[in-house]
Design a protein around this motif. Structure first.
Motif, PDB file in Angstrom:
ATOM      1  N   PRO A   1      47.223  48.903  46.871  1.00 23.09           N
ATOM      2  CA  PRO A   1      48.436  48.105  46.649  1.00 23.09           C
ATOM      3  C   PRO A   1      48.551  47.722  45.171  1.00 23.09           C
ATOM      4  CG  PRO A   1      47.215  47.296  48.540  1.00 23.09           C
ATOM      5  CD  PRO A   1      46.348  48.318  47.859  1.00 23.09           C
ATOM      6  N   TYR A   2      49.763  47.664  44.687  1.00 21.60           N
ATOM      7  CA  TYR A   2      50.038  47.348  43.288  1.00 21.60           C
ATOM      8  C   TYR A   2      50.951  46.131  43.241  1.00 21.60           C
ATOM      9  CZ  TYR A   2      52.207  47.705  38.699  1.00 21.60           C
ATOM     10  OH  TYR A   2      52.685  47.421  37.447  1.00 21.60           O
ATOM     11  N   TYR A   3      50.585  45.147  42.448  1.00 24.21           N
ATOM     12  CA  TYR A   3      51.366  43.917  42.306  1.00 24.21           C
ATOM     13  C   TYR A   3      51.802  43.801  40.852  1.00 24.21           C
ATOM     14  CZ  TYR A   3      48.825  43.511  46.621  1.00 24.21           C
ATOM     15  OH  TYR A   3      48.281  43.787  47.847  1.00 24.21           O
ATOM     16  N   SER A   4      53.087  44.043  40.615  1.00 26.24           N
ATOM     17  CA  SER A   4      53.600  44.156  39.250  1.00 26.24           C
ATOM     18  C   SER A   4      53.790  42.812  38.556  1.00 26.24           C
ATOM     19  CB  SER A   4      54.911  44.942  39.236  1.00 26.24           C
ATOM     20  OG  SER A   4      55.890  44.277  40.004  1.00 26.24           O
ATOM     21  N   THR A   5      53.865  41.732  39.334  1.00 24.88           N
ATOM     22  CA  THR A   5      54.017  40.399  38.743  1.00 24.88           C
ATOM     23  C   THR A   5      53.048  39.442  39.437  1.00 24.88           C
ATOM     24  OG1 THR A   5      55.707  39.640  40.321  1.00 24.88           O
ATOM     25  CG2 THR A   5      56.496  40.786  38.315  1.00 24.88           C
ATOM     26  N   PRO A   6      52.713  38.336  38.783  1.00 20.10           N
ATOM     27  CA  PRO A   6      51.871  37.333  39.445  1.00 20.10           C
ATOM     28  C   PRO A   6      52.517  36.820  40.738  1.00 20.10           C
ATOM     29  CG  PRO A   6      51.968  36.908  37.091  1.00 20.10           C
ATOM     30  CD  PRO A   6      52.968  37.988  37.374  1.00 20.10           C
ATOM     31  N   GLU A   7      53.821  36.598  40.699  1.00 19.50           N
ATOM     32  CA  GLU A   7      54.523  36.098  41.886  1.00 19.50           C
ATOM     33  C   GLU A   7      54.428  37.088  43.046  1.00 19.50           C
ATOM     34  OE1 GLU A   7      57.128  34.717  38.321  1.00 19.50           O
ATOM     35  OE2 GLU A   7      55.906  36.454  38.831  1.00 19.50           O
ATOM     36  N   GLU A   8      54.520  38.369  42.735  1.00 16.48           N
ATOM     37  CA  GLU A   8      54.432  39.403  43.772  1.00 16.48           C
ATOM     38  C   GLU A   8      53.049  39.394  44.426  1.00 16.48           C
ATOM     39  OE1 GLU A   8      54.471  44.231  43.955  1.00 16.48           O
ATOM     40  OE2 GLU A   8      55.933  43.310  42.604  1.00 16.48           O
ATOM     41  N   ALA A   9      52.001  39.217  43.644  1.00 19.57           N
ATOM     42  CA  ALA A   9      50.640  39.168  44.186  1.00 19.57           C
ATOM     43  C   ALA A   9      50.469  37.957  45.100  1.00 19.57           C
ATOM     44  CB  ALA A   9      49.615  39.135  43.056  1.00 19.57           C
ATOM     45  N   ILE A  10      50.980  36.812  44.683  1.00 21.40           N
ATOM     46  CA  ILE A  10      50.852  35.584  45.480  1.00 21.40           C
ATOM     47  C   ILE A  10      51.659  35.696  46.772  1.00 21.40           C
ATOM     48  CG2 ILE A  10      51.356  33.103  45.530  1.00 21.40           C
ATOM     49  CD1 ILE A  10      50.781  33.201  42.417  1.00 21.40           C
ATOM     50  N   GLN A  11      52.877  36.221  46.680  1.00 20.89           N
ATOM     51  CA  GLN A  11      53.693  36.385  47.890  1.00 20.89           C
ATOM     52  C   GLN A  11      53.057  37.388  48.844  1.00 20.89           C
ATOM     53  OE1 GLN A  11      56.537  34.492  48.812  1.00 20.89           O
ATOM     54  NE2 GLN A  11      55.838  35.413  50.711  1.00 20.89           N
ATOM     55  N   ALA A  12      52.499  38.464  48.315  1.00 16.84           N
ATOM     56  CA  ALA A  12      51.817  39.452  49.158  1.00 16.84           C
ATOM     57  C   ALA A  12      50.623  38.804  49.854  1.00 16.84           C
ATOM     58  CB  ALA A  12      51.368  40.649  48.324  1.00 16.84           C
ATOM     59  N   ASN A  13      49.866  37.988  49.130  1.00 16.36           N
ATOM     60  CA  ASN A  13      48.734  37.275  49.712  1.00 16.36           C
ATOM     61  C   ASN A  13      49.200  36.424  50.891  1.00 16.36           C
ATOM     62  OD1 ASN A  13      47.073  34.538  49.720  1.00 16.36           O
ATOM     63  ND2 ASN A  13      45.705  36.160  49.018  1.00 16.36           N
ATOM     64  N   THR A  14      50.288  35.706  50.708  1.00 24.41           N
ATOM     65  CA  THR A  14      50.837  34.855  51.765  1.00 24.41           C
ATOM     66  C   THR A  14      51.286  35.693  52.958  1.00 24.41           C
ATOM     67  OG1 THR A  14      51.553  33.252  50.106  1.00 24.41           O
ATOM     68  CG2 THR A  14      52.590  33.099  52.272  1.00 24.41           C
ATOM     69  N   ASP A  15      51.981  36.784  52.697  1.00 18.50           N
ATOM     70  CA  ASP A  15      52.434  37.663  53.779  1.00 18.50           C
ATOM     71  C   ASP A  15      51.251  38.238  54.550  1.00 18.50           C
ATOM     72  OD1 ASP A  15      55.036  37.151  52.926  1.00 18.50           O
ATOM     73  OD2 ASP A  15      55.228  39.067  51.859  1.00 18.50           O
ATOM     74  N   TYR A  16      50.216  38.661  53.839  1.00 16.81           N
ATOM     75  CA  TYR A  16      49.027  39.198  54.491  1.00 16.81           C
ATOM     76  C   TYR A  16      48.302  38.121  55.304  1.00 16.81           C
ATOM     77  CZ  TYR A  16      49.362  43.488  51.671  1.00 16.81           C
ATOM     78  OH  TYR A  16      49.764  44.665  51.092  1.00 16.81           O
ATOM     79  N   MET A  17      48.263  36.897  54.797  1.00 13.77           N
ATOM     80  CA  MET A  17      47.654  35.802  55.551  1.00 13.77           C
ATOM     81  C   MET A  17      48.425  35.581  56.849  1.00 13.77           C
ATOM     82  SD  MET A  17      44.914  34.581  54.048  1.00 13.77           S
ATOM     83  CE  MET A  17      44.705  32.955  54.755  1.00 13.77           C
ATOM     84  N   ASN A  18      49.748  35.602  56.778  1.00 13.55           N
ATOM     85  CA  ASN A  18      50.563  35.395  57.981  1.00 13.55           C
ATOM     86  C   ASN A  18      50.361  36.487  59.013  1.00 13.55           C
ATOM     87  OD1 ASN A  18      51.857  32.910  57.531  1.00 13.55           O
ATOM     88  ND2 ASN A  18      53.292  33.860  56.125  1.00 13.55           N
ATOM     89  N   SER A  19      50.135  37.705  58.578  1.00 13.82           N
ATOM     90  CA  SER A  19      49.937  38.809  59.522  1.00 13.82           C
ATOM     91  C   SER A  19      48.451  39.038  59.836  1.00 13.82           C
ATOM     92  CB  SER A  19      50.573  40.096  58.986  1.00 13.82           C
ATOM     93  OG  SER A  19      49.946  40.513  57.790  1.00 13.82           O
ATOM     94  N   GLU A  20      47.596  38.184  59.288  1.00 19.51           N
ATOM     95  CA  GLU A  20      46.145  38.274  59.453  1.00 19.51           C
ATOM     96  C   GLU A  20      45.628  39.671  59.116  1.00 19.51           C
ATOM     97  OE1 GLU A  20      44.693  36.511  63.083  1.00 19.51           O
ATOM     98  OE2 GLU A  20      45.592  34.583  62.569  1.00 19.51           O
ATOM     99  N   ASN A  21      46.090  40.162  57.984  1.00 19.11           N
ATOM    100  CA  ASN A  21      45.690  41.475  57.466  1.00 19.11           C
ATOM    101  C   ASN A  21      44.579  41.250  56.439  1.00 19.11           C
ATOM    102  OD1 ASN A  21      45.443  43.822  55.898  1.00 19.11           O
ATOM    103  ND2 ASN A  21      47.594  44.352  56.155  1.00 19.11           N
TER     104      ASN A  21
END
Length: 143
Positions: A27-47
């Motif tokens: 996975p590639y996170y082009s901005t700090p905000e994108e990395a943080i939002q992805a982290n949150t999304d993954y936490m919600n889906s328990e990935n």
């Protein structure tokens, strides 16, 4: 006819190779905000793998994070929502982001829903932003 079949097979091979390469890429996170939002999304889906892909692999807290996330996913089903993200400093390879996050219980043992304010420090891992560390500065319990 033979040429048409050869072209079709060639195109199918190219598509298969592209699919294989894209599925195997990190996975590639082009901005700090994108990395943080992805982290949150993954936490919600328990990935688990997704969550860990947003964390800087050479962080002092990487192993602790692995253990914490493993236990958290076993015990709780929680919902995470980023209410505020603000990049306060960004350098070439490091970024400081203030955040507010709401965490509520969906299922599991006793848990106090909360809103936390804190700061994420992100660092580039190659070209991708990753969370290096997190500091909670304020916690408001909602129940």
């Amino acid at each position: 006819m033979k040429t048409s079949l050869t072209i079709s097979i060639f195109l199918i091979l190219i598509l298969a190779i592209l699919l294989f390469v894209s599925c195997g890429s990190k996975p590639y996170y082009s901005t700090p905000e994108e990395a943080i939002q992805a982290n949150t999304d993954y936490m919600n889906s328990e990935n688990f793998e997704g969550v860990m892909s947003t964390n800087y692999p050479e962080s002092d807290s990487y192993k602790i994070t692995e253990n914490l996330i493993t236990q958290l996913f076993k015990v709780y089903d929680l919902n995470y929502k980023i209410e505020k993200l603000e990049v306060v400093d960004e350098y070439k390879n490091e970024s400081v982001v203030n955040f507010t996050q709401l965490t509520t219980k969906i299922n599991g043992p006793k848990f106090r829903d909360n809103r936390v304010n804190g700061t994420h420090i992100l660092k580039k891992d190659g070209d991708s932003w990753k969370i290096l560390s997190t500091k909670i500065t304020d916690t408001e319990f909602l129940n």
